[in-house]
Structure formats: C-alpha cells, structure tokens
Design an enzyme around this catalytic site. Structure first.
Site, PDB file in Angstrom:
ATOM      1  CB  SER A 273      -0.899   0.010   1.237  1.00 47.23           C
ATOM      2  OG  SER A 273      -1.502   1.270   1.419  1.00 47.23           O
ATOM      3  CE  LYS A 274       3.001   7.008  -3.122  1.00 46.72           C
ATOM      4  NZ  LYS A 274       4.240   6.878  -3.886  1.00 46.72           N
ATOM      5  NE  ARG A 275      -3.737   3.485   3.990  1.00 47.18           N
ATOM      6  CZ  ARG A 275      -4.539   2.849   3.164  1.00 47.18           C
ATOM      7  NH1 ARG A 275      -5.008   3.477   2.098  1.00 47.18           N
ATOM      8  NH2 ARG A 275      -4.885   1.600   3.377  1.00 47.18           N
ATOM      9  CD  GLN A 276       0.930  -1.148   5.162  1.00 49.71           C
ATOM     10  OE1 GLN A 276       0.308  -1.685   4.262  1.00 49.71           O
ATOM     11  NE2 GLN A 276       1.295  -1.795   6.249  1.00 49.71           N
ATOM     12  CG  ASP A 283       6.827   5.667  -4.837  1.00 55.14           C
ATOM     13  OD1 ASP A 283       6.648   6.869  -5.064  1.00 55.14           O
ATOM     14  OD2 ASP A 283       5.898   4.863  -4.669  1.00 55.14           O
TER      15      ASP A 283
END
Length: 501
Positions: A273-276, A283
């Site tokens: 996940s992008k949040r993690q 990136d």
C-alpha cells in the site's frame, strides 16, 4: 508439488539441445493506468529472466482496451522505468517486430475478425441485456446469498429474435459460452491446477458494446497470434486461466504454458500500500535506490535461484541472474519484502560501482552534482579524489548516495558552523604540531594526538571533543582521526586555521 518433469524439460541444458525447434517467447502486458508498480516490475523481470535463460524473446504489449482507465503518457513512463531497471524488450511499441501492432487499441480489426469465428462456430453469442437488468441480477443474488453471476439468458435467443434486436438498433455485447467441464493445467510454479469456472461465473463478455474486447478475449487472441509460448503472470490470474483455456479450445488452438507468480506483500504480511511505503518504481528511483539493487531485492524476495544456506546476501548482475534463473525454484509463498534487505542491496551496488572505473566515475559525478545542489555557495572540496575517498569510506555507513549530503555528513563538503568551546592558544600549538606530520593516517594520527595531549597537559577526551566540533560541527559521529584522514591534511589544517586566525 512442483513438477520435477517440467523443471527438467525447461532446464537450460535441455533447451540448448533443442534450440533450433524451441525458442520460448514471453510477454509483459501491462495496462497504461499509471506508474509501474513493484509487482508489475517483478512480472516483467521474471519474464525477461526466463526468456534470456533460454535464449528466447521478451516482448512488451500494451493492454489499453479499458480506455476509461488509460492515463496519458503512462506508456512512455512505463518503458523508461523498464529501461532504467535493465529490463530490455526485444519487441514492442517503438521497437518493432513482425507480430505488431503491440498496442491493443490498434488491433481492434483483428479482434473483430476473431470474434466472428467464435460466433460462426457457436462458441459465442450476442447479449442484449441492459446494465439495469444485470444490476438487478447482482442485487438479487446478494440478497439471497448466492454468487452474483450472469444467468446466460441471451444464450437461448432464436436467430429471428437476434435479427429483430439488431434491426431495432439494440446495443449488445458478445459473450462466451462457458462449458461445465473442469479445466486443468500444469502451473509451472504451483503444479497441477483444476477448476470449473462455470460454478462461480456466468458467461463472460468477450467484446463490449463499444467494440473493444475484454481483457480475457484480447489476451488469448494476442498471445496466440504473437506466438507466445509461456505466460508468466501474477497469481491473481490463476483462476482466470481455466477460462482462457476454454477460449483456446473454442478456437482450436494449442495454449501456451502458464506460470503464476505469488503475491508481493509487506514485511508484516499486509498487502502493498502507498500508505505503508514505496510501491512504484518511481518511488524507489526518487529515494536513491540503484536499478540493480531493486532488481536483486525482488529476486531475493521471490526466489528462482539456487539457494546456498549461510551464504549471505550477494549482488548479481542482470547477466548472472539470467544465466542462473530457474522457473521451478520460484517460491510458492508470497514474496515478503524486507526493507533492510533493500538497504543492503543498495550498499552492495555502491561498492560494486566503486570497483568499476567507468561506473565509479559516474558515481563521482553524481555525488558532485548532489553537493553542488545542496551547498551551492559553501563547498570546500569536491575534487574527484576527495569524492572517491568519501565514497569508499561511506560504503560501511550509508546505503544511499543521497545520504552523503545530509546534515550528518555536511562536514565532508563545507566548513561547519561552530558553537563549541574553543581554546585558540591550544589550537595554535596543535596546528604547528600537525604541520610537521607527514602521514595523515587514522592510527598514526590518533597516537599523535594522544601524545600531543600528554605533552600539553590536556585531557585527551577534551581535545577530541573540541576537534570533533571544529571539524564537523557535530557532538558525536566518526572518530576525529578518522575524519582527519578522510578530509586530508590540507582541509583539516584549513579548518583549524579558520578558527585561530
């Protein structure tokens, strides 16, 4: 269990004996919906390694039949990301090849021709059901706790009814007639797989009402026409493979061999996940990860190579990875990412580049540019030799080149601000003493400084604290003698002179 027979059949030695009649063709077929995800790079990489390990061909195909999700410029970024990672395509958009075009939206006439063949042989039919009716079917199934699926209503339409609806201009899609026979195949990674897709699905759409094919139909047609011999893709497509086999059967075609790659998950077992953290190649690029480090990070997490217990982490070039890759050794369980492993891979790649004269020079230029951007008006020394010395010293301390321009290591390039207590008279004596020292080597300097402290009746720790603050502006960090060796005699003395002038 994995098939040992398949592993033997696909071994490099076997393929070399049959090279004239057997050259595998694999493909990476992403949708242009945004940046290349780490999972997508893994799929492309393993296809590439498989092709190269058998002297085969690796092609890129863009699957853009879902025009609503298409992102402008995504194809160009995707190709650049693959090139950055060292994954080289033999055929594809902009590269040519006799099986093109390699963009699905440019192959619509091909799909129309082939859908007619399935209509003619009775394997497909026109469906005139509206979206409203399909939604009602879904709601009713959920209400009664059944699997939501199309009820195949239009299968039973007569030729006369179909003609009337077409004449009336009623929109329609084209569906495939699923049979209830259980399809099975030998997965190159998971072994035997069997599944009756009709138990959980109604007849799937092959051609949408807008004239664009669905993924399942275009995928099968393209793989056949492009003579793809092996399909390596994510495990999420494993169940769909049985559906694809039925379509191959309807055409009378021999399907390729299939292998499904396990999921990539976070270190805690959760979904990426992008949040993690980082999930796209972009990136990793922005965060200073080297291409080869990211490639090794993926292969070390996912397997596909002979594992030597206790051998530790070693970095392999793309050529070494290709020559050693074995599809039968890909891990069955999800690839669990370990950020510390990536850091180690990046550090090893820095060391590898330093050992290569050409790569070392490029690395030096990169550091010089970073220093100029970070400290545009204060630089003391960014000579090639100084930067090389810093890089060699740094491989045991940092995992990214970008770390070398952080506040912690700013002293390597600029005169630090000094808020420490300074004894200028003592420093003048030290300056005179150090000017007579010929060899600025760590062990010799440490003994020399200790001798100076004794001769001048000053506590050695106090002298070291003062020198550390003067040289680096830091209260803690590398040893003083270590810093002086790294900065060299000229810079070390210049920093002392700047205080005592």
């Amino acid at each position: 269990m994995k098939s040992t027979l398949l592993s033997r059949l696909l071994s490099p030695a076997t393929v070399n004996r049959c090279r004239k009649s057997y050259l595998p063709r694999v493909r990476f077929a992403p949708s242009p919906t945004g940046y290349l995800h780490l999972g997508g790079l893994r799929t492309a990489l393993y296809n590439y390694l498989f092709a190269k390990s058998h002297q085969g061909a690796f092609l890129l195909r863009i699957e853009d039949t879902d025009q609503k999700r298409k992102v402008e410029g995504a194809v160009e970024v995707l190709i650049k990301d693959l090139q950055w990672a060292g994954v080289e395509c033999d055929e594809g958009p902009g590269l040519g090849g006799k099986y093109g075009p390699y963009v699905q939206s440019e192959r619509l006439e091909i799909y129309k021709d082939h859908i007619e063949k399935l209509l003619d042989n009775g394997s497909a039919y026109r469906c005139f059901c509206t979206e409203r009716r399909l939604n009602l079917i879904r709601r009713d199934a959920l209400k009664h706790q059944r699997v939501p699926k199309y009820d195949n209503r239009c299968r039973s339409l007569t030729d006369e009814e179909i003609k009337e609806k077409i004449k009336a201009g009623t929109p329609y899609c084209i569906r495939f007639k699923l049979s209830s026979d259980c399809q099975s195949f030998e997965d190159l990674i998971f072994g035997g797989i069997a599944y009756d897709v009709s138990l959980n699905e109604g007849d799937p759409v092959l051609m949408k009402s807008d004239g664009f094919p669905t993924y399942h139909f275009a995928n099968v047609v393209d793989d056949h026409l492009m003579e793809v011999t092996h399909v390596l893709r994510g495990v999420e497509w494993q169940i769909s493979t049985t559906k694809h086999l039925l379509i191959y059967k309807a055409f009378g075609w021999t399907p390729p061999q299939f292998g499904h790659l396990p999921l990539i998950i976070n270190s805690d077992g959760t979904k990426l996940s992008k949040r993690q953290g980082d999930v796209t190649v972009e990136d990793y690029k922005k965060n200073g990860v080297f291409p080869l480090a990211l490639v090794n990070y993926i292969t070390l997490s996912g397997g596909g190579f002979e594992h030597v217990p206790g051998a530790g982490v070693s970095l392999k070039t793309m050529e070494e990875l290709a020559s050693e890759f074995q599809i039968g050794k890909v891990l069955l369980h999800p690839s669990r990412l370990n950020p510390e492993l990536l850091q180690e891979c990046n550090r090893l790649e820095m060391k590898r580049q330093l050992s290569d004269p050409d790569l070392c020079q490029s690395l030096v230029r990169k550091v010089q540019n970073l220093v100029k951007q970070t400290y545009p008006n204060e630089i003391m020394d960014i000579s090639d030799q100084h930067v090389r010395n810093v890089l060699k010293w740094a491989t045991a301390r940092v995992t990214r080149v970008e770390d070398l321009v952080s506040t912690k290591f700013g002293f390597l390039w600029i005169l630090p601000s000094n808020n420490f207590e300074i004894d200028k008279e003592l420093l003048r004596k030290l300056l005179e003493h150090l000017e007579n020292v010929d060899r600025f080597e760590q062990d010799l300097l440490k003994n020399n400084l200790r001798e100076f402290a004794v001769n001048n009746n000053v506590k050695f720790p106090m002298l070291m604290k003062m020198l550390r603050g003067l040289l680096s502006g830091l209260s803690e960090g590398p040893g003083v003698a270590e810093m002086m060796q790294l900065l060299g005699k000229g810079q070390s003395l210049e920093r002392i002179k700047s205080i005592v002038r």
